[in-house]
Motif scaffolding. Structure first.
Motif, PDB file in Angstrom:
ATOM      1  N   ASP A   1       1.219   7.401   4.981  1.00  0.00           N
ATOM      2  CA  ASP A   1       0.607   8.144   6.129  1.00  0.00           C
ATOM      3  C   ASP A   1      -1.154   7.434   5.726  1.00  0.00           C
ATOM      4  N   ALA A   2      -1.775   8.297   6.789  1.00  0.00           N
ATOM      5  CA  ALA A   2      -3.607   8.104   6.136  1.00  0.00           C
ATOM      6  C   ALA A   2      -3.971   8.058   5.134  1.00  0.00           C
ATOM      7  N   LYS A   3      -3.770   9.503   4.640  1.00  0.00           N
ATOM      8  CA  LYS A   3      -3.862  10.110   3.618  1.00  0.00           C
ATOM      9  C   LYS A   3      -3.912   8.910   2.175  1.00  0.00           C
ATOM     10  N   ALA A   4      -2.945   8.269   2.412  1.00  0.00           N
ATOM     11  CA  ALA A   4      -2.111   7.514   1.502  1.00  0.00           C
ATOM     12  C   ALA A   4      -2.935   6.425   1.364  1.00  0.00           C
ATOM     13  N   LEU A   5      -3.077   5.520   2.519  1.00  0.00           N
ATOM     14  CA  LEU A   5      -3.456   4.140   2.459  1.00  0.00           C
ATOM     15  C   LEU A   5      -4.895   4.667   2.114  1.00  0.00           C
ATOM     16  N   GLU A   6      -5.603   5.607   2.821  1.00  0.00           N
ATOM     17  CA  GLU A   6      -6.899   5.838   1.872  1.00  0.00           C
ATOM     18  C   GLU A   6      -7.502   5.751   0.491  1.00  0.00           C
ATOM     19  N   ALA A   7      -6.654   6.405   0.204  1.00  0.00           N
ATOM     20  CA  ALA A   7      -6.161   6.798  -1.399  1.00  0.00           C
ATOM     21  C   ALA A   7      -5.932   5.018  -2.409  1.00  0.00           C
ATOM     22  N   LEU A   8      -4.909   4.639  -1.572  1.00  0.00           N
ATOM     23  CA  LEU A   8      -4.819   3.083  -2.104  1.00  0.00           C
ATOM     24  C   LEU A   8      -5.890   2.227  -2.037  1.00  0.00           C
ATOM     25  N   ALA A   9      -6.795   2.255  -0.764  1.00  0.00           N
ATOM     26  CA  ALA A   9      -7.602   1.054  -0.490  1.00  0.00           C
ATOM     27  C   ALA A   9      -8.650   0.645  -1.967  1.00  0.00           C
ATOM     28  N   GLY A  10      -8.886   2.231  -2.859  1.00  0.00           N
ATOM     29  CA  GLY A  10      -9.772   2.006  -4.177  1.00  0.00           C
ATOM     30  C   GLY A  10      -9.277   1.224  -5.285  1.00  0.00           C
ATOM     31  N   LYS A  11      -7.915   1.009  -4.639  1.00  0.00           N
ATOM     32  CA  LYS A  11      -6.262   0.221  -6.211  1.00  0.00           C
ATOM     33  C   LYS A  11      -6.707  -1.276  -6.243  1.00  0.00           C
TER      34      LYS A  11
ATOM     35  N   THR B   1      -0.864  -2.451  -9.031  1.00  0.00           N
ATOM     36  CA  THR B   1      -1.464  -1.110  -9.185  1.00  0.00           C
ATOM     37  C   THR B   1      -0.624  -0.780  -7.768  1.00  0.00           C
ATOM     38  N   LYS B   2      -1.299  -0.401  -6.392  1.00  0.00           N
ATOM     39  CA  LYS B   2      -1.283  -0.249  -5.302  1.00  0.00           C
ATOM     40  C   LYS B   2       0.433   0.007  -4.921  1.00  0.00           C
ATOM     41  N   LEU B   3       0.961  -0.664  -5.680  1.00  0.00           N
ATOM     42  CA  LEU B   3       2.781  -1.181  -5.158  1.00  0.00           C
ATOM     43  C   LEU B   3       3.106   0.450  -6.013  1.00  0.00           C
TER      44      LEU B   3
ATOM     45  N   GLN C   1       4.906  -2.039   3.741  1.00  0.00           N
ATOM     46  CA  GLN C   1       3.917  -2.289   4.518  1.00  0.00           C
ATOM     47  C   GLN C   1       2.914  -2.705   4.085  1.00  0.00           C
ATOM     48  N   LEU C   2       2.702  -2.255   2.552  1.00  0.00           N
ATOM     49  CA  LEU C   2       1.991  -3.154   1.904  1.00  0.00           C
ATOM     50  C   LEU C   2       1.236  -4.566   1.407  1.00  0.00           C
ATOM     51  N   ASP C   3       2.092  -5.114   2.470  1.00  0.00           N
ATOM     52  CA  ASP C   3       2.359  -5.903   2.273  1.00  0.00           C
ATOM     53  C   ASP C   3       2.455  -7.583   0.896  1.00  0.00           C
ATOM     54  N   ILE C   4       2.772  -6.829   0.025  1.00  0.00           N
ATOM     55  CA  ILE C   4       2.753  -7.043  -1.148  1.00  0.00           C
ATOM     56  C   ILE C   4       4.649  -7.800  -1.832  1.00  0.00           C
TER      57      ILE C   4
END
Length: 546
Positions: A31-41, A46-48, A82-85
């Motif tokens: 969701d939006a909160k998770a994607l926002e937190a992942l932006a700093g990784k 680490t993101k995965l 979703q993360l294109d990883i």
């Protein structure tokens, strides 16, 4: 852990071999909160790893401390897409173990998750409300507890025995409170009377409880009287007068079911409070079921015995009179045939009635024709209502069957009526008073019930040739009232207090103090707020989101 299944043990804090698409969408869709937190990784691994831990704790209620990436392949693929990883980079996430712990704490704060130890009392209160308000077994409570903690953001305890012990403890506590509450409400005198039901009298082979809980197997006037005495005997124990409002009806029903199927020795071996509570619930249930049984016997007695026999007798009478009717009809037909063949009157020639009668009498004598017309009039109903006259007349002949129980019926069973059944109930009360005495009654005595004496009942009640002039046929009036009562009971215009199958359905709703006492625990067990607006808004939002 004895009470939970192997499947429940296997899936506790673990993934099942197959994760459905619905579960992936529900728990691992970022969701939006998770994607926002992942932006700093920065690093893909680490993101995965962070995203997998985020979905894992939402689905399982725990973090996989030993190996955060020990998840089914479809989970890794779904998150990586979703993360294109590339999911192959996942192994790099485990090179620094402390990273997984740091991410777990970060996700815990983001999702506002709590340790079980800090909110154990909340889980205990929820389980207590479920145990008190439902008859769910320990397996169902285990699943309920897990779902509740997932929904409320409470991390599952590490050991499964922590939760199973809590469930066992809550069930013991709540059951003991249930037994104690009912036993205290019963009081020592009633408890003694209930315990006596487990005694086997010297002249019998079964206990008194077994005798009282034995339902009838056939319908007759004698069985009806015996059933009404059974209703009175059970009601005389006084269990129905005990106020049990704090205890949910479903718990009383469960206790009653146990009491109804258990033998007297088994019930005698129960601990004191539990025995008293079980017997109290059982006898209260018998108060209801005995009323149902009595009214079932009444229904069967009227439909299968009285009505069916009266109709058979009426048909037999019709068959017996059929030769007379056929002969009379043939005679009338011969006269009508002569009448139809008489020449029509013209201007030149008049046809007199004397000539017609002379022609008819050459075929059928007048006296024979008059007798035939009287026979047809006697056996052929004039209106549709008169079609029931024959069997109703036969029904009146069985007055003694009804006379034996109608007064006792109204004494033992408390009848109530809605507006449509008020007149019927008043008529039945009048009929019961008439049945027990030898007084003669005239039309004026039953004038207020005249509107219910319709169709072929009217001549039976008011114009019985065997009853002296100025009097009504008491038997016909009583049978008319009983038939109206039977119809009103089936329509629920008249209903019986304390009944289940013949009751007013609205009477089962909790109201007043009873609802106010039960409301808090019921709302807790259903996880609902006092005001429905928030719950309705949540449902509307979920529907809109879906």
């Amino acid at each position: 852990m004895d009470f939970i299944s192997d499947e429940q043990v296997a899936r506790y804090r673990r993934f099942r071999p197959e994760v459905s698409v619905a579960e992936l969408e529900q728990f691992f869709r970022l969701d939006a909160k998770a994607l926002e937190a992942l932006a700093g990784k920065r690093r893909p691994a680490t993101k995965l790893g962070w995203a997998v831990q985020w979905g894992t704790v939402r689905m399982l209620g725990t973090f996989l401390a030993e190996d955060p990436l020990d998840v089914p392949g479809v989970v890794l693929a779904f998150v990586a897409e979703q993360l294109d990883i590339d999911p192959a980079c996942a192994t790099e996430y485990l090179t620094r173990p402390k990273t997984a712990y740091e991410h777990a704490w970060e996700i815990r704060d983001l999702l506002e998750l709590s340790e079980f130890s800090k909110r154990e009392q909340e889980v205990r209160d929820y389980l207590s409300a479920r145990v008190w308000s439902t008859i769910e077994g320990p397996r169902a409570l285990f699943d309920r507890a897990v779902v509740h903690m997932l929904r409320e953001g409470i991390l599952l305890p590490t050991g499964i025995t922590t939760l199973t012990r809590l469930i066992s403890e809550v069930r013991r506590t709540e059951h003991a409170r249930l037994y104690r509450t009912l036993a205290e409400r019963a009081g020592p005198e009633l408890r003694a009377r209930l315990a006596d039901l487990l005694r086997v009298p010297a002249d019998r082979r079964v206990s008194e409880l077994e005798r009282l809980r034995t339902a009838p197997t056939r319908a007759s006037g004698r069985v009806m009287v015996a059933e009404l005495h059974r209703v009175a005997e059970i009601g005389g124990l006084g269990a129905g007068a005990v106020r049990v409002e704090p205890v949910p009806a479903v718990k009383l029903s469960a206790l009653a079911r146990y009491g109804l199927v258990s033998k007297a020795p088994t019930l005698r071996d129960l601990e004191g409070d539990r025995q008293a509570a079980t017997l109290l619930a059982t006898v209260r249930h018998l108060e209801t079921s005995s009323v149902d049984d009595a009214l079932d016997v009444l229904d069967l007695l009227i439909t299968s015995n009285l009505l069916a026999r009266a109709e058979r007798a009426g048909k037999a009478e019709q068959l017996r009179t059929f030769p007379k009717l056929r002969k009379a009809a043939r005679t009338v037909a011969s006269a009508v045939e002569v009448l139809m063949s008489a020449p029509e009157a013209t201007e030149d020639r008049l046809v007199s009635l004397v000539e017609v009668w002379k022609a008819i009498e050459e075929v059928v004598p007048r006296e024979k024709l008059v007798s035939a017309v009287e026979t047809v009039a006697a056996f052929v109903p004039v209106t549709d209502d008169d079609a029931a006259a024959q069997w109703r007349a036969e029904l009146v002949k069985r007055y003694r069957t009804v006379q034996g129980f109608i007064e006792l019926l109204l004494e033992v069973i408390r009848f109530r009526a809605v507006e449509a059944g008020t007149a019927v109930l008043a008529m039945v009360r009048m009929a019961a008073a008439m049945a027990k005495g030898r007084r003669r009654y005239g039309p004026g005595d039953v004038a207020e019930h005249e509107a219910l004496i319709t169709g072929s009942w009217r001549p039976l009640v008011y114009r019985n040739p065997d009853v002296p002039e100025g009097q009504i046929d008491k038997a016909a009036f009583v049978l008319c009232a009983v038939m109206h009562l039977h119809g009103a009971l089936r329509r629920r215009d008249v209903f019986a207090e304390g009944s289940e199958r013949w009751s007013d359905p609205r009477a089962r709703l909790l109201d007043g103090d009873a609802w106010q006492q039960a409301r808090p625990r019921i709302l807790t067990s259903l996880e609902l707020e006092v005001e429905p607006a928030g719950h309705l808004a949540e449902l509307a939002g979920a529907l809109e989101g879906a």
